[in-house]
Each structure stands twice: as C-alpha cells, then as structure tokens.
Design a protein around this motif. Sequence first.
Motif, PDB file in Angstrom:
ATOM      1  N   PRO A   1       7.314  -1.644 -12.146  1.00  0.00           N
ATOM      2  CA  PRO A   1       6.504  -3.064 -12.168  1.00  0.00           C
ATOM      3  C   PRO A   1       5.664  -3.207 -11.175  1.00  0.00           C
ATOM      4  CG  PRO A   1       8.918  -3.248 -12.669  1.00  0.00           C
ATOM      5  CD  PRO A   1       8.628  -1.949 -12.239  1.00  0.00           C
ATOM      6  N   LEU A   2       6.142  -3.069  -9.826  1.00  0.00           N
ATOM      7  CA  LEU A   2       5.370  -3.538  -8.786  1.00  0.00           C
ATOM      8  C   LEU A   2       4.160  -2.495  -8.485  1.00  0.00           C
ATOM      9  CD1 LEU A   2       7.774  -4.174  -5.714  1.00  0.00           C
ATOM     10  CD2 LEU A   2       6.176  -5.635  -6.584  1.00  0.00           C
ATOM     11  N   ARG A   3       4.209  -1.205  -8.970  1.00  0.00           N
ATOM     12  CA  ARG A   3       3.118  -0.461  -9.062  1.00  0.00           C
ATOM     13  C   ARG A   3       1.982  -0.858  -9.972  1.00  0.00           C
ATOM     14  NH1 ARG A   3       5.647   4.482 -10.198  1.00  0.00           N
ATOM     15  NH2 ARG A   3       5.119   4.140 -12.376  1.00  0.00           N
ATOM     16  N   ARG A   4       2.391  -1.486 -10.997  1.00  0.00           N
ATOM     17  CA  ARG A   4       1.479  -1.939 -11.959  1.00  0.00           C
ATOM     18  C   ARG A   4       0.874  -3.267 -11.450  1.00  0.00           C
ATOM     19  NH1 ARG A   4       3.363  -0.572 -17.989  1.00  0.00           N
ATOM     20  NH2 ARG A   4       3.421   1.664 -17.879  1.00  0.00           N
TER      21      ARG A   4
ATOM     22  N   GLY B   1       2.705  -1.896   4.043  1.00  0.00           N
ATOM     23  CA  GLY B   1       4.025  -1.056   4.510  1.00  0.00           C
ATOM     24  C   GLY B   1       5.255  -1.474   3.344  1.00  0.00           C
ATOM     25  N   GLY B   2       5.187  -2.622   3.014  1.00  0.00           N
ATOM     26  CA  GLY B   2       6.474  -3.203   2.246  1.00  0.00           C
ATOM     27  C   GLY B   2       6.096  -2.500   0.832  1.00  0.00           C
ATOM     28  N   LEU B   3       4.758  -2.648   0.347  1.00  0.00           N
ATOM     29  CA  LEU B   3       4.473  -1.993  -0.800  1.00  0.00           C
ATOM     30  C   LEU B   3       4.802  -0.509  -1.081  1.00  0.00           C
ATOM     31  CD1 LEU B   3       3.314  -2.714  -3.575  1.00  0.00           C
ATOM     32  CD2 LEU B   3       1.229  -2.345  -2.611  1.00  0.00           C
ATOM     33  N   ARG B   4       4.307   0.168   0.027  1.00  0.00           N
ATOM     34  CA  ARG B   4       4.356   1.811   0.204  1.00  0.00           C
ATOM     35  C   ARG B   4       5.945   1.880   0.237  1.00  0.00           C
ATOM     36  NH1 ARG B   4       0.982   5.762   3.973  1.00  0.00           N
ATOM     37  NH2 ARG B   4       2.451   7.676   3.145  1.00  0.00           N
ATOM     38  N   ALA B   5       6.655   1.091   0.593  1.00  0.00           N
ATOM     39  CA  ALA B   5       8.283   1.417   0.794  1.00  0.00           C
ATOM     40  C   ALA B   5       8.836   1.439  -0.471  1.00  0.00           C
ATOM     41  CB  ALA B   5       8.994   0.478   1.802  1.00  0.00           C
ATOM     42  N   ASN B   6       8.050   0.566  -1.313  1.00  0.00           N
ATOM     43  CA  ASN B   6       8.624   0.805  -2.906  1.00  0.00           C
ATOM     44  C   ASN B   6       8.043   1.870  -3.747  1.00  0.00           C
ATOM     45  OD1 ASN B   6      10.024  -1.785  -3.773  1.00  0.00           O
ATOM     46  ND2 ASN B   6       8.452  -2.624  -2.257  1.00  0.00           N
TER      47      ASN B   6
ATOM     48  N   THR C   1       1.995  11.519 -14.800  1.00  0.00           N
ATOM     49  CA  THR C   1       1.651  11.587 -13.343  1.00  0.00           C
ATOM     50  C   THR C   1       1.223  10.508 -12.786  1.00  0.00           C
ATOM     51  OG1 THR C   1       0.682  13.689 -14.423  1.00  0.00           O
ATOM     52  CG2 THR C   1       0.591  13.546 -11.945  1.00  0.00           C
ATOM     53  N   VAL C   2       1.837  10.268 -11.513  1.00  0.00           N
ATOM     54  CA  VAL C   2       1.448   9.078 -10.898  1.00  0.00           C
ATOM     55  C   VAL C   2       0.699   9.369  -9.704  1.00  0.00           C
ATOM     56  CG1 VAL C   2       2.453   6.979  -9.759  1.00  0.00           C
ATOM     57  CG2 VAL C   2       3.388   7.559 -11.696  1.00  0.00           C
ATOM     58  N   THR C   3      -0.292   8.832  -9.399  1.00  0.00           N
ATOM     59  CA  THR C   3      -1.217   9.184  -8.031  1.00  0.00           C
ATOM     60  C   THR C   3      -1.212   7.790  -7.245  1.00  0.00           C
ATOM     61  OG1 THR C   3      -3.087   9.192  -9.132  1.00  0.00           O
ATOM     62  CG2 THR C   3      -2.273  11.180  -8.930  1.00  0.00           C
ATOM     63  N   LEU C   4      -0.933   7.853  -5.950  1.00  0.00           N
ATOM     64  CA  LEU C   4      -1.211   6.899  -5.036  1.00  0.00           C
ATOM     65  C   LEU C   4      -2.020   7.312  -4.039  1.00  0.00           C
ATOM     66  CD1 LEU C   4       2.518   6.025  -4.706  1.00  0.00           C
ATOM     67  CD2 LEU C   4       0.854   4.378  -5.727  1.00  0.00           C
ATOM     68  N   ALA C   5      -2.735   6.248  -3.265  1.00  0.00           N
ATOM     69  CA  ALA C   5      -3.642   6.459  -2.183  1.00  0.00           C
ATOM     70  C   ALA C   5      -3.372   5.258  -1.172  1.00  0.00           C
ATOM     71  CB  ALA C   5      -4.899   6.844  -2.304  1.00  0.00           C
TER      72      ALA C   5
ATOM     73  N   GLY D   1       0.110  -2.182  -7.028  1.00  0.00           N
ATOM     74  CA  GLY D   1      -0.319  -0.929  -6.669  1.00  0.00           C
ATOM     75  C   GLY D   1      -1.424  -0.599  -7.042  1.00  0.00           C
ATOM     76  N   THR D   2      -1.888  -0.957  -8.260  1.00  0.00           N
ATOM     77  CA  THR D   2      -3.225  -0.438  -8.945  1.00  0.00           C
ATOM     78  C   THR D   2      -4.298  -0.903  -8.030  1.00  0.00           C
ATOM     79  OG1 THR D   2      -3.060  -2.305 -10.495  1.00  0.00           O
ATOM     80  CG2 THR D   2      -2.815  -0.222 -11.324  1.00  0.00           C
ATOM     81  N   SER D   3      -4.141  -2.370  -7.395  1.00  0.00           N
ATOM     82  CA  SER D   3      -5.304  -2.713  -6.796  1.00  0.00           C
ATOM     83  C   SER D   3      -5.165  -2.442  -5.091  1.00  0.00           C
ATOM     84  CB  SER D   3      -5.321  -4.422  -6.777  1.00  0.00           C
ATOM     85  OG  SER D   3      -4.052  -4.897  -6.655  1.00  0.00           O
ATOM     86  N   LEU D   4      -4.043  -2.504  -4.530  1.00  0.00           N
ATOM     87  CA  LEU D   4      -3.821  -2.234  -3.203  1.00  0.00           C
ATOM     88  C   LEU D   4      -3.815  -0.986  -3.035  1.00  0.00           C
ATOM     89  CD1 LEU D   4      -1.620  -5.264  -2.009  1.00  0.00           C
ATOM     90  CD2 LEU D   4      -3.973  -5.079  -1.984  1.00  0.00           C
ATOM     91  N   MET D   5      -3.120   0.180  -3.643  1.00  0.00           N
ATOM     92  CA  MET D   5      -2.744   1.380  -3.358  1.00  0.00           C
ATOM     93  C   MET D   5      -3.480   2.310  -4.406  1.00  0.00           C
ATOM     94  SD  MET D   5       0.794   1.542  -1.469  1.00  0.00           S
ATOM     95  CE  MET D   5       0.637   3.368  -1.226  1.00  0.00           C
TER      96      MET D   5
END
Lengths: 674, 319
Positions: free
Chosen positions: A586-589, A285-290, A616-620, A592-596
């Motif tokens: 920064p947090l996405r790299r 949740g915390g990561l997704r909020a970012n 383009t940034v994609t998240l899942a 985010g790459t591993s967790l989301m």
Amino acid sequence: MTALFLPAMAALVSALLALAVASAVAADANRAHLAAMGSLGICGLGVILSTGFLLTGGQADGLTIGVGLPGMPLHLVLDGLSGAFLVLLMLAGVAASAAALDDHGAYRATAPFFPAFIAGMALTLLAGDGFALLLGFEVMSIASFALVLTDHRTPEVRSAALLYIGVATVGAVCLVAALGLLSFGGDFSFAVIRAHPPEGWRATAIMVLTLIGAGSKAGLVPLHVWLPPAHAAAPGHVSALMSGAMTKIALYVLIRLMFDLCGPGQPIWWGAPLVILGAVGAVLGGLRANMEADIKTVLASSTVEHIGLIAVGLGVALAARSADLTGLAALAFGGALLHAMAHALFKSLLFLAAGATQHAAGTRRLDRLGGLIARMPKTTVMVLIGAAGLSALPPTGGFAGEWSLMQAVIAAPRIGGLGWQILMCVAAAMMALAAALAASAAVRLIGVAWLGRPRSPRAAGATDPGRPMLAALAGLAGLSIAVGLFPGAVLGLLAPAIGFATGAGPGAHAGAFMIAAQTDQPGYAAPAIAVVLGLAGAAVFFAIRRWTVAGERRAPAWDCGFGAPPAWLPFGDPATQYGGASFAQPLRRALGTSLMAAREKVDMPDPGDLRPASLTVTLADPSAAYLFAPSGRLRDRLAEYADRMQLLTIRSTLAVMFIALLVFLIAIAGLQHL
Amino acid sequence: MNAAFGFLALVLHLGLMLAAAPILIGAIRKLKARLLARTGPPIIQPWRDLAKLAQKQPVLAENASWLFSAAPAAAFAATLAAAALVPSFALGMTTAPASDLLVIGGLLALARVILALAGMDVGTAFGGIGSSREMMYASFAEPALVLVIFTLALLAGGTNLDAIAGLLVGGSQGLRVSLALALLAILALALVENGRIPIDNPATHLELTMVHEAMVLEYSGRHLALIEAAAALKLLVWLGLIAAIFAPFGIAPAGAPPVAWLIGLGAWVGKIAVLGVALSAFETSIAKMRVFRVPEFLGIAILFAMLAVVFLFVSQGFA
C-alpha cells in the motif's frame, strides 16, 4: 575533584587504544574476548565518569598533551556538550561490548578495531582543537570501515564498505577544509577560534562544508545512501555502535562547529538548511524502512529517519538562538538531545537483537524469518520495547523526544517571516508523516520477522541468545523505559549541554515529572500518562476477570475458511503469510512510486505456459539515482581524461609539470595576499 | 475541594464514556437503518452483543502467541487512557494537565499499532492486508492531525486540550476561516481513524473490502468484545474531541460546581447527537471508495489543515 574528570577520560581513551594494540598482538583465540571484556570495563568506567561530570555541573576543563604535529600539542577539552555525548557513547559502548562477548568466534579478525573505534569516537568528543577532532574522526572512520569488513568474503559487504569509505573520504576532505577556514592565524585550538568567529562568505562556506562533512557521517540527506548497506553489513554489536553512537558523534561535530565555533552571531536562515535536509531525510528514511527486505537495513533506514528529526530540532535551535529566543532554542536543542539519547538506546537495542536473530535464525531476510515470538521469547519482548520507542508511542523515550521536537516546531513560527513560518508548517507535517511511517515500518518488521509462522527451517529452530547478549538487551530496554518515564530527569542531566549550546539556564523546560513547551504551561507528563495507562490496564484486567468467562480454545486459524495446507507442502504454507513485500505494497503504491521510483513488473505467463509467474519490484533512492550515479559517471569520465596524460610525449609531460608548478606558485602568492 | 471535584468529574466522565460508547454505535446503526427505511436493531443492541460475546470463550488459532491474547485488552486500555484525557461535560478534570493533544494522538496510535501487530500474529493473509492498509491510512492521517494541532496551538498558545477548550469557550477567537478549515480536516480524519464509510465499512460481510475488520478477523469471544468496545469508545473519543474543540459551548469550566455539570452534560449529549446524525446521514448518502483513493482523500485533509495554518500566518502576521 571536578578537575579530575578530563584527565581520567583521557586516560580511558589511552586505555582503549592500548587495548586495541594488546588485542592485536594477543593469541588468536583470546583476541575477541579480550577486546570485548576490556571495552566493557573501560566503557563502564566512562559511563560513571561522564555522568558524574554532568551531575557536578559540567564545568569546562582543558588539558594540553605534548603529542601531535610538530609544534602543535593536542588540546583536550571536556565541557557540557562533550559530556552529554560521552554519556551516550559510553552507554552504547557498554551494551555493544557486552553483546560482543557473545561472539561465537565470528568477530576474531577485526576485534582490535572495536576498542579503537570507541577510542576514536571518545577522542572526537574530547577534542579541543581542529587536529584532535580530525584525528578522532578519522580513527573512528577507519576503525568502523574495518569492522564493517568483518564478513569480508561476502561481495555485498565489500561493496557496502567501499561505498562507506568513499563517502567518509569526501566527508573528511570537507571537514578538513571547514576547520582550515575556521582556524585563526594558523591556530586551530577551539578557544582561539571561538574568540574570532568567522563571518560573511567564510561562515557560509564553513556551514556548507560542515553539513557535507559531518552530515554525511550522520546520515543526513542527500549523503545518506551509504548508511543502510554499511550499517547492515557490520556485525550486530558494531551496527549498534554505528547507528546508536557514531551518527550522534557526527551530529556532535556538526553542533560543535555550527553552534559553538561559528558563534551565536550567525543569521537566522542558518537553521533552514538543517530543517529542510532533516525533514526530507526523515520522510525518505521512514519510507525506505517500509520497503527494505533485510531487518538490519530496515533499522538503518529508520536511523536516517530519526537523524532527520534530530536535525530539524537542531535547525530550529540554531535559528531561535540567532533570533535571541533563548527559551525556544533550549526547547528545540533539548528535544534534539533527548531524542538522540532515546534513539541511541533503542536503536542499539534493536541492532543487537537483529544481530542475535541473524545468528539464531541464520538470516536477516524478512522472507526467511517469522514466528520468532515463540522461539526467542525474551528477545521478542526486548524488541517490542525498542520498537515502541522507534514508533514514538507514549510513554517511551522516542515519544518524549518527538514530542519536544514537535513542540519546538510548533512554537518556531515566531522566529521568522512568512517563508520561515511556512517551512515550519511543512516541516511539522513531514515530521508527523515520518513518525507514522516509522510506526508502520515497526509493525512490518515485527509482524513479519517475529510474529506469524516461521518461513524457513532455520527460523523454526531459532533460540534466545546467550546470557551476555540478553543482559545487554535487558539493560538497554531498562534504560529505554527509564528515559521514557522520566524524560524530565534526562533533560536535567543534559542541562549543561543545553546551557552550553543555547545559553539557557537549567530546568527551564523540565521538572522531574513533566517536560513543558513553556515554563508556565502544562506539558507532557510521562509518569502521569504511564500511570493512567497502567490504571486503565488494571481496570480492564479486573473487568475481564469479573465479567467474562475464563479460558480459551485452540483451533486452526479461521482465515475466512481457507483450509490447512496439504501435507506435502509443509513450508509452502508459511509462504502464504503476508510478507515484507506484501506489507509494503500500500505505501509503495501510494508514496513509493513518486518518492522512490518504485515500479512493479508482473510477468504473467500465457494460458498453457508452464513457467511460473513473477512479480519484480524495483526501488531507487532518489539520492542514489540523482546524486551518486551521476557523480560516479563524472569520476569515470575524469579518470578517462587523466588516463590520457600517461600517453603524452616527454615534452608535453614536462610542459604540464611546469604549468602545474607555475599555477601552484601563483596560487600561493595569491593566498598570501588574501 | 477543586481536586475532589476534578476527580469526581473524571470518574463520572469515564463512566459516561464507557456507557455511552456502545449506545452511540447502536443509535447510529438505528438511524442509518431508518434512513434506508429498515427497522433496524434496537439502540442497545451493541450492549447486548458485548454481553453475549463476554460470555463466550475465544477460539485462538493454533499458533497464536501471547501477544494475540493480550492485544485486545492493551488496545482497549490505551483507548480508555485517551478517553480519560478528552473532556466531555466539564473542564478541569484530574487528568486536565496531562491532556495534551499530541499525547492523545499518541495513545490512539498506540492502540492502533497494538491491533495491527495482533493482525500479523496468526500469519493469515486477511490480518496482513488489514494491518498494512491500516498503517498506510495512519501514515497519511498523522500529518493532517499534527497540522490541525498546529493550528490550534497557534490560536491558543499551547497544545493542551483543556486549555484550548477553555480558551475557545470564551469565544475570544471569534469565527475564523482557519478553524473552519481545521474542522473539515478533522472530520475527514475522524472518518478515516474510525473506519467509517467512505473509507472502510464496519458492517460489510465481504472481507476483501474491509480494513479494520479484516485486521481483527481472527478474534472471537471476549477478545472480540473488547475490540468492539474499544472501537466504539474510539468513535466517541473522536466525536468528543471534535465537540470539545470546535463546539466547546456549555461545557462546565474548571472548578464549577456540579450543577454546571448538568448543563455541560446536556450540551455534550446534544453535540454528540448532532455529530452522530451528521455521520449517519453522510454514511447513508455516499459510497465506499477504493483503497488507493484514500490517500487522495487524506491528502485533501492535509491540504485543508495546511491552509488553516497558513491563513493564520497571513491573517495574524505572526512575526
């Protein structure tokens, strides 16, 4: 005197239901106002009643009403646990109703569902048997589903609501099954169930079903996927109630079933699933909020985070109680309740402010907002207070709650063996990570949406909301500050609930000015920290006055020498600010790459090619990718099989029906022998 | 009497911290310069810089809000509050019952969040890049810090810094693998939190390589003075924290007469000097790392801290 609280609360629930009907038949123009005004009054009474109930000791009281299923009257019960959650619900209800008064005509269609929503939640809390609990829970689900659909012309809102009702249905099925397994000899009343707690596989099945049924509504992983879109799609005051109160009602159901009805005799490992799901949910949740690009989705993701933290506390409390460590159980449970209370206040505040911002600036998108601190100054101050709680900074209520939860986890290794101890160590690290991620998300949310320069003309024209909304925001901000400064007093108020769930005596961990991990040790003295901060601030203020030169000059931003934008690009310039996506990078790299499964795709045109470059940034969300998508495919495949039945010949159809009847009869015969 | 001594110790402690913080920065700069065979500015140069900046009016960006102007003072106040909780020469100060390690971490986080918000206020790219990176570092630093606190709480039975220092000064815990691992973790943390090489370079002139300094790029005049003073104070708080936990010897116990404070003061100066020399030598001998290597660096700190906790579980058979 004390016997009056339950009938009065029951009367309030009926009044809310009557209000729902009245506003449904009222004239179109008055409907929203009537629903909001009525809910405001009733919830105000509810706050007084439930607080009074807790202050007078929270003695359990029962009531039987002759309505319901044939031969099964409704049992209502008011005890310390339901009293504590009623305070929380009614406070959130008052604020949301006040905010709903500032409705600008947008909530008219679904206004009657608003009091029904509160009534459903209150009925869930007052339920004294399985049927009343389910009735309240389902009224709450359906009313909130309707409220989410307020803006039903937008496709995203419709798909969010559909996902929500789908998950809610799965949860309801699990809860029905859990209560069915709990019932003793066909009696669903809690008093009977409590006398005959389940054991063995039945208890385990009940725990799993409760985790799915109540956990899905609370936003526990892995069934949290519906929560961010649904909470974001609803109007501001409804999201405030959904995030602030409804998630806590779901936790109440979880506590009622796992702490109360299953009895204290369950094994220690019962706490582990809650701790694991909670810790994972907090980080996700915390990561997704970012990462999210919409202010309300950011807030909703942070709700997933905070519910995770509360769940860790509940898990530790459950394990500690099984190990007969009453003091530790009370610490963990108190921390969970305190954090639930603090979260209900600051998250309602933030969602109301987000709703006001959406109305004022015409958008919820981070990349269209900015500079609101100069245009909505009062709202911004409230948002800063709320966000400080969200980031768990001292001396806010969020910090007090997370401090208690962390103390509980730090003290928890003595409950079990090495496996449990390592789980506690990992949980502590994940909770800390989640808290820091929440702080980062709060900086990103405020830094992009409220600070800087406006990114769109609508944001540049935003103004503070009307008086009812400001009053609601100010009230919630004041309460948040009070909870932050006097967490010990809040724990004292919640003592009946803590005693009810853990068997601990009152006041073990809290004086008025200090909350402590152990009775004989110093702990967190919130007022003292506030005084130290205040004195330090005053000292700095006077030092500045005394020793530095006064005044200031205004000039264009230095920005390392970047010049002002050309006159023909008035809104090209705000786009050069750091935006939500850039802040998240920064947090996405890093995470985010591993967790989301975050992926960045840069489309760079060749030299001489005139099309614009794009990123383009994609998240899942892992739960969406690994749980929801496969189950969706499974459903499609099953539907395909079921479709074939329609093409069967008459003989095969009759045979299928006959076999089905046979299986049914065999099942009944088998169950009767069980 | 004890209460009066406690308050006197607190006042002296705060005065010492405020006076010594810029000197520490100056000493580290001087030593680093000497190690590179330069003369370097005098040790009191940071104090001179602060005095000069205090006499200059800040230049604010046109769209800077009240938050931008208030942030330096607020961040300094939060750091000062944290400094009041970390003992230097004597235990048992007035603030001792409130000196919880999680609270100290929270107050430092408060200062960080305030400055990160201020970095976003003007809406320049440098402020944003600094804020976002600072918050990412914090996200990885916090778990390591909490695990170090976890280790100490398991050893001392609580998270109160004063109680932990009082217990460890008795030496009853002896030398422990866990404490050594926790020390490694907290040293790495101190480097990250204070933006020292190899994480960040407080002295660079190339803005793109900075994190903390990029975040506060728009500040000038008395605002900048407060921010620099807060950064210096924060470094001293971190070194004092490490000294109080891992080298508590010499510190005056609670209720000791003021004569013991002199011994405590001498010991404290010695400890900070050792840490300062170690920091200078380390910074001189290592190159700055890429931004996205920092999570790995902090991951190692988290690993060390987690090993510290697990070693305790295994060795003490906590059950």
